[in-house]
Motif scaffolding. Structure first.
Motif, PDB file in Angstrom:
ATOM      1  N   GLN A   1       0.822  -1.203   0.000  1.00  9.25           N
ATOM      2  CA  GLN A   1       0.000   0.000   0.000  1.00  9.25           C
ATOM      3  C   GLN A   1       0.865   1.266   0.000  1.00  9.25           C
ATOM      4  OE1 GLN A   1      -2.500  -1.143   3.261  1.00  9.25           O
ATOM      5  NE2 GLN A   1      -3.915  -2.223   1.912  1.00  9.25           N
ATOM      6  N   GLU A   2       1.981   1.234   0.712  1.00  8.57           N
ATOM      7  CA  GLU A   2       2.895   2.377   0.699  1.00  8.57           C
ATOM      8  C   GLU A   2       3.499   2.606  -0.684  1.00  8.57           C
ATOM      9  OE1 GLU A   2       5.929   2.302   3.734  1.00  8.57           O
ATOM     10  OE2 GLU A   2       4.443   1.637   5.211  1.00  8.57           O
ATOM     11  N   ALA A   3       3.698   1.522  -1.421  1.00  9.16           N
ATOM     12  CA  ALA A   3       4.265   1.629  -2.773  1.00  9.16           C
ATOM     13  C   ALA A   3       3.264   2.205  -3.758  1.00  9.16           C
ATOM     14  CB  ALA A   3       4.739   0.259  -3.239  1.00  9.16           C
ATOM     15  N   GLY A   4       2.042   2.362  -3.335  1.00  8.85           N
ATOM     16  CA  GLY A   4       1.034   2.956  -4.207  1.00  8.85           C
ATOM     17  C   GLY A   4      -0.086   2.020  -4.577  1.00  8.85           C
ATOM     18  N   GLY A   5       0.098   0.723  -4.317  1.00  6.60           N
ATOM     19  CA  GLY A   5      -0.958  -0.248  -4.615  1.00  6.60           C
ATOM     20  C   GLY A   5      -1.554  -0.017  -5.983  1.00  6.60           C
ATOM     21  N   PRO A   6      -2.865   0.145  -6.043  1.00  4.75           N
ATOM     22  CA  PRO A   6      -3.523   0.292  -7.336  1.00  4.75           C
ATOM     23  C   PRO A   6      -3.250   1.634  -8.018  1.00  4.75           C
ATOM     24  CG  PRO A   6      -5.084   0.652  -5.586  1.00  4.75           C
ATOM     25  CD  PRO A   6      -3.811   0.188  -4.933  1.00  4.75           C
ATOM     26  N   PHE A   7      -2.652   2.572  -7.294  1.00  8.26           N
ATOM     27  CA  PHE A   7      -2.414   3.897  -7.850  1.00  8.26           C
ATOM     28  C   PHE A   7      -1.045   4.029  -8.516  1.00  8.26           C
ATOM     29  CE2 PHE A   7      -5.285   4.412  -4.197  1.00  8.26           C
ATOM     30  CZ  PHE A   7      -6.409   4.805  -4.889  1.00  8.26           C
ATOM     31  N   ALA A   8      -0.195   3.040  -8.282  1.00  5.34           N
ATOM     32  CA  ALA A   8       1.144   3.077  -8.872  1.00  5.34           C
ATOM     33  C   ALA A   8       1.067   2.660 -10.337  1.00  5.34           C
ATOM     34  CB  ALA A   8       2.083   2.143  -8.107  1.00  5.34           C
ATOM     35  N   SER A   9       1.753   3.404 -11.197  1.00  4.85           N
ATOM     36  CA  SER A   9       1.748   3.023 -12.613  1.00  4.85           C
ATOM     37  C   SER A   9       2.510   1.713 -12.815  1.00  4.85           C
ATOM     38  CB  SER A   9       2.339   4.139 -13.469  1.00  4.85           C
ATOM     39  OG  SER A   9       3.657   4.418 -13.050  1.00  4.85           O
ATOM     40  N   GLN A  10       3.524   1.496 -11.989  1.00  7.08           N
ATOM     41  CA  GLN A  10       4.280   0.248 -12.023  1.00  7.08           C
ATOM     42  C   GLN A  10       4.837   0.021 -10.621  1.00  7.08           C
ATOM     43  OE1 GLN A  10       6.933  -0.109 -15.288  1.00  7.08           O
ATOM     44  NE2 GLN A  10       8.049  -1.808 -14.380  1.00  7.08           N
ATOM     45  N   LEU A  11       4.514  -1.117 -10.047  1.00  6.77           N
ATOM     46  CA  LEU A  11       4.972  -1.412  -8.691  1.00  6.77           C
ATOM     47  C   LEU A  11       6.392  -1.947  -8.710  1.00  6.77           C
ATOM     48  CD1 LEU A  11       1.762  -3.075  -7.247  1.00  6.77           C
ATOM     49  CD2 LEU A  11       2.776  -0.918  -6.510  1.00  6.77           C
ATOM     50  N   ASP A  12       7.178  -1.498  -7.755  1.00  5.28           N
ATOM     51  CA  ASP A  12       8.544  -1.983  -7.577  1.00  5.28           C
ATOM     52  C   ASP A  12       8.497  -3.073  -6.517  1.00  5.28           C
ATOM     53  OD1 ASP A  12      11.181  -2.457  -6.941  1.00  5.28           O
ATOM     54  OD2 ASP A  12      11.741  -0.345  -6.803  1.00  5.28           O
ATOM     55  N   TRP A  13       8.399  -4.325  -6.963  1.00  9.85           N
ATOM     56  CA  TRP A  13       8.237  -5.436  -6.034  1.00  9.85           C
ATOM     57  C   TRP A  13       9.495  -5.685  -5.202  1.00  9.85           C
ATOM     58  CZ3 TRP A  13       3.787  -7.293  -4.470  1.00  9.85           C
ATOM     59  CH2 TRP A  13       2.660  -7.002  -5.239  1.00  9.85           C
ATOM     60  N   THR A  14      10.642  -5.325  -5.723  1.00 10.22           N
ATOM     61  CA  THR A  14      11.866  -5.452  -4.923  1.00 10.22           C
ATOM     62  C   THR A  14      11.789  -4.516  -3.734  1.00 10.22           C
ATOM     63  OG1 THR A  14      13.135  -6.028  -6.890  1.00 10.22           O
ATOM     64  CG2 THR A  14      14.382  -5.259  -4.971  1.00 10.22           C
ATOM     65  N   TRP A  15      11.364  -3.267  -3.973  1.00  9.73           N
ATOM     66  CA  TRP A  15      11.206  -2.304  -2.882  1.00  9.73           C
ATOM     67  C   TRP A  15      10.158  -2.795  -1.895  1.00  9.73           C
ATOM     68  CZ3 TRP A  15       7.330   0.478  -0.642  1.00  9.73           C
ATOM     69  CH2 TRP A  15       7.722   1.482   0.257  1.00  9.73           C
ATOM     70  N   ILE A  16       9.050  -3.359  -2.397  1.00  9.12           N
ATOM     71  CA  ILE A  16       7.983  -3.844  -1.517  1.00  9.12           C
ATOM     72  C   ILE A  16       8.522  -4.932  -0.589  1.00  9.12           C
ATOM     73  CG2 ILE A  16       5.807  -5.162  -1.468  1.00  9.12           C
ATOM     74  CD1 ILE A  16       4.991  -3.544  -4.007  1.00  9.12           C
ATOM     75  N   GLU A  17       9.294  -5.855  -1.138  1.00  4.26           N
ATOM     76  CA  GLU A  17       9.859  -6.930  -0.308  1.00  4.26           C
ATOM     77  C   GLU A  17      10.831  -6.367   0.732  1.00  4.26           C
ATOM     78  OE1 GLU A  17       8.782  -9.953  -0.059  1.00  4.26           O
ATOM     79  OE2 GLU A  17       7.393  -9.598  -1.710  1.00  4.26           O
ATOM     80  N   GLN A  18      11.681  -5.434   0.313  1.00  2.78           N
ATOM     81  CA  GLN A  18      12.635  -4.825   1.250  1.00  2.78           C
ATOM     82  C   GLN A  18      11.902  -4.034   2.323  1.00  2.78           C
ATOM     83  OE1 GLN A  18      15.029  -2.595  -1.506  1.00  2.78           O
ATOM     84  NE2 GLN A  18      16.345  -4.349  -1.990  1.00  2.78           N
ATOM     85  N   GLU A  19      10.871  -3.298   1.925  1.00  2.00           N
ATOM     86  CA  GLU A  19      10.101  -2.499   2.872  1.00  2.00           C
ATOM     87  C   GLU A  19       9.331  -3.402   3.836  1.00  2.00           C
ATOM     88  OE1 GLU A  19       8.905   1.225   4.490  1.00  2.00           O
ATOM     89  OE2 GLU A  19      10.576   0.551   3.263  1.00  2.00           O
ATOM     90  N   ALA A  20       8.818  -4.524   3.348  1.00  2.00           N
ATOM     91  CA  ALA A  20       8.116  -5.467   4.222  1.00  2.00           C
ATOM     92  C   ALA A  20       9.061  -5.980   5.303  1.00  2.00           C
ATOM     93  CB  ALA A  20       7.544  -6.619   3.406  1.00  2.00           C
ATOM     94  N   GLU A  21      10.308  -6.267   4.913  1.00  2.00           N
ATOM     95  CA  GLU A  21      11.300  -6.713   5.910  1.00  2.00           C
ATOM     96  C   GLU A  21      11.561  -5.616   6.943  1.00  2.00           C
ATOM     97  OE1 GLU A  21      12.594  -9.637   6.702  1.00  2.00           O
ATOM     98  OE2 GLU A  21      11.232 -10.399   5.161  1.00  2.00           O
ATOM     99  N   ARG A  22      11.647  -4.369   6.489  1.00  2.00           N
ATOM    100  CA  ARG A  22      11.840  -3.247   7.437  1.00  2.00           C
ATOM    101  C   ARG A  22      10.658  -3.184   8.406  1.00  2.00           C
ATOM    102  NH1 ARG A  22      13.151  -0.467   2.561  1.00  2.00           N
ATOM    103  NH2 ARG A  22      15.380  -0.377   2.303  1.00  2.00           N
ATOM    104  N   HIS A  23       9.445  -3.330   7.885  1.00  2.00           N
ATOM    105  CA  HIS A  23       8.249  -3.298   8.737  1.00  2.00           C
ATOM    106  C   HIS A  23       8.297  -4.410   9.783  1.00  2.00           C
ATOM    107  CE1 HIS A  23       5.448  -0.306   6.982  1.00  2.00           C
ATOM    108  NE2 HIS A  23       6.151  -0.513   5.874  1.00  2.00           N
ATOM    109  N   ARG A  24       8.730  -5.584   9.362  1.00  2.00           N
ATOM    110  CA  ARG A  24       8.794  -6.711  10.296  1.00  2.00           C
ATOM    111  C   ARG A  24       9.780  -6.438  11.428  1.00  2.00           C
ATOM    112  NH1 ARG A  24       8.760  -9.597   5.116  1.00  2.00           N
ATOM    113  NH2 ARG A  24       6.593 -10.243   4.776  1.00  2.00           N
ATOM    114  N   ARG A  25      10.798  -5.632  11.141  1.00  2.00           N
ATOM    115  CA  ARG A  25      11.781  -5.265  12.169  1.00  2.00           C
ATOM    116  C   ARG A  25      11.347  -4.018  12.939  1.00  2.00           C
ATOM    117  NH1 ARG A  25      15.354  -6.010   7.660  1.00  2.00           N
ATOM    118  NH2 ARG A  25      15.638  -3.764   7.593  1.00  2.00           N
TER     119      ARG A  25
END
Length: 175
Positions: free
Chosen positions: A134-158
């Motif tokens: 959702q922070e990456a823009g979800g449906p509003f992003a023209s193109q999602l950066d899944w690498t960033w999403i995975e890295q950000e998810a790890e940050r959230h978990r920490r």
């Protein structure tokens, strides 16, 4: 005001208000469209399975929409609750196996219309992955950066986040 219909599945989904103002009136949940007429017509097994399909599609679409946009309204809440109850009543009549099979078919068809990574996030994503999506823009992003999403998810978990809290909170005018 239109007549309110009560049935087995709309308890706590009825509208509120008065003759001037009504909140939560949804015809197929608590209006004329919700009138039960089973005494006049008894559905077949095949027809009940079609009803299970219909309500599964409606519920899934609302759940997915909520996942994408993180908001919902009175109408959607009522349809979601009502549809879920209808599915469970059909499950009680036909058995879990028959209704589960219909639900699996609906999910498979729905999944064909969605990016597989997005679908996996919807179905199985933990809170950290969903938040990052959702922070990456979800449906509003023209193109999602899944690498960033995975890295950000790890940050959230920490317990970390790459964006300042002020960017994540709503900005209300006058606050």
């Amino acid at each position: 005001m239109t007549e309110i219909v009560r049935n087995q599945d709309n308890d706590h989904l009825l509208p509120s208000g008065n003759s001037q103002f009504v909140i939560g009136y949804v015809d197929e949940v608590n209006g004329e469209g919700a009138e039960e007429i089973a005494a006049a017509f008894v559905p077949t097994r095949a027809e009940l399975l079609q009803l299970a399909r219909y309500w599964t599609e409606r519920v899934l679409d609302l759940e997915y929409t909520f996942f994408l946009f993180t908001s919902t309204g009175s109408y959607e809440c009522r349809i979601l609750g009502f549809g879920t109850r209808r599915i469970e009543r059909i499950r009680a009549v036909l058995g879990a196996e028959a209704v589960d099979a219909v639900e699996m078919e609906v999910y498979k068809e729905y999944a064909k219309t969605i990016d597989p990574r997005e679908w996996a996030t919807f179905l199985n994503g933990d809170e950290a992955r969903v938040d990052a999506f959702q922070e990456a823009g979800g449906p509003f992003a023209s193109q999602l950066d899944w690498t960033w999403i995975e890295q950000e998810a790890e940050r959230h978990r920490r317990g970390e986040c790459s964006r300042p809290q002020s960017e994540l909170e709503p900005n209300f005018v006058g606050s």
